[in-house]
Design a protein around this motif. Structure first.
Motif, short mmCIF file in Angstrom:
data_model
loop_
_atom_site.label_atom_id
_atom_site.label_comp_id
_atom_site.label_asym_id
_atom_site.label_seq_id
_atom_site.Cartn_x
_atom_site.Cartn_y
_atom_site.Cartn_z
N SER A 90 -86.09 -48.30 -59.42
CA SER A 90 -86.17 -49.76 -59.28
C SER A 90 -84.84 -50.33 -58.79
CB SER A 90 -86.53 -50.40 -60.62
OG SER A 90 -87.78 -49.96 -61.06
N ALA B 264 -84.49 -49.52 -55.09
CA ALA B 264 -85.40 -50.37 -54.31
C ALA B 264 -84.88 -51.80 -54.23
CB ALA B 264 -86.79 -50.35 -54.94
N LEU B 265 -84.36 -52.33 -55.32
CA LEU B 265 -83.79 -53.68 -55.29
C LEU B 265 -82.54 -53.74 -54.42
CD1 LEU B 265 -84.26 -54.83 -58.98
CD2 LEU B 265 -85.21 -55.92 -56.95
N ALA C 189 -83.67 -53.87 -50.90
CA ALA C 189 -84.14 -55.22 -50.60
C ALA C 189 -82.96 -56.16 -50.39
CB ALA C 189 -85.04 -55.73 -51.73
N TYR C 190 -81.91 -55.98 -51.19
CA TYR C 190 -80.69 -56.78 -51.04
C TYR C 190 -80.06 -56.55 -49.66
CZ TYR C 190 -75.68 -57.64 -51.48
OH TYR C 190 -74.38 -58.03 -51.25
N ILE D 122 -81.48 -55.38 -46.91
CA ILE D 122 -82.36 -55.88 -45.85
C ILE D 122 -82.23 -57.40 -45.75
CG2 ILE D 122 -84.79 -56.23 -45.25
CD1 ILE D 122 -85.27 -53.37 -46.33
N ALA D 123 -82.25 -58.09 -46.89
CA ALA D 123 -82.11 -59.55 -46.87
C ALA D 123 -80.75 -59.95 -46.32
CB ALA D 123 -82.30 -60.12 -48.27
N LEU E 263 -80.62 -60.62 -56.33
CA LEU E 263 -81.04 -59.27 -55.94
C LEU E 263 -79.96 -58.24 -56.24
CD1 LEU E 263 -82.88 -59.74 -52.54
CD2 LEU E 263 -83.83 -58.83 -54.64
N SER F 91 -80.26 -55.32 -59.12
CA SER F 91 -80.14 -53.91 -58.74
C SER F 91 -79.00 -53.24 -59.50
CB SER F 91 -79.94 -53.77 -57.24
OG SER F 91 -78.67 -54.22 -56.84
#
Length: 127
Positions: free
Chosen positions: A12, A15-16, A19-20, A22-23, A62, A66
């Motif tokens: 997790s 993955a977070l 996502a961080y 990518i954002a 995010l 993470s």
């Protein structure tokens, strides 16, 4: 039991963190070409400066989530081995990750604190 729980937290957290990233890069790519930041010549805080408050808060949330999931996952992973060396590692690794996270969020104007937290993280990893 701890191993499966640790794996869940670590996955997790990764993955977070993805996502961080990518954002972060998507928000940076919306800027004009001359104002974009690059990984090789920018501090992490430079990516946050030009963003509106709402997007900056999303990035902070995010990253902190993470970081939390990775710290808990590392602690639970090393506790599963149940000996003194791994218990010490279950304390030192999350502390060093926390120091790296704090140094990642510090602005460039507080470079002394940035250097202190980065050095402390390196010292804790090297033990």
């Amino acid at each position: 039991m701890y191993f499966s729980l640790a794996s869940g937290f670590l996955l997790s957290g990764v993955a977070l963190f993805m996502a961080y990233l990518i954002a972060l890069f998507l928000l940076d790519s919306r800027q004009e070409k001359m104002e974009r930041n690059h990984l090789r010549n920018s501090f992490p805080y430079n990516f946050f400066i030009a963003e509106p408050i709402v997007m900056r808060m999303l990035l902070y949330i995010l990253f902190i989530l993470s970081l939390f999931f990775l710290i808990v996952g590392e602690s639970l992973f090393f506790v599963t081995y149940n000996n003194t060396y791994h218990i010490i590692l279950s304390i030192l690794f999350p502390l060093s990750l926390l120091c790296l996270g704090v140094s990642h969020l510090l602005p460039l104007s507080s470079y002394k604190a940035h250097i202190i937290f980065s050095s402390l993280a390196f010292f804790l990893y090297s033990i």
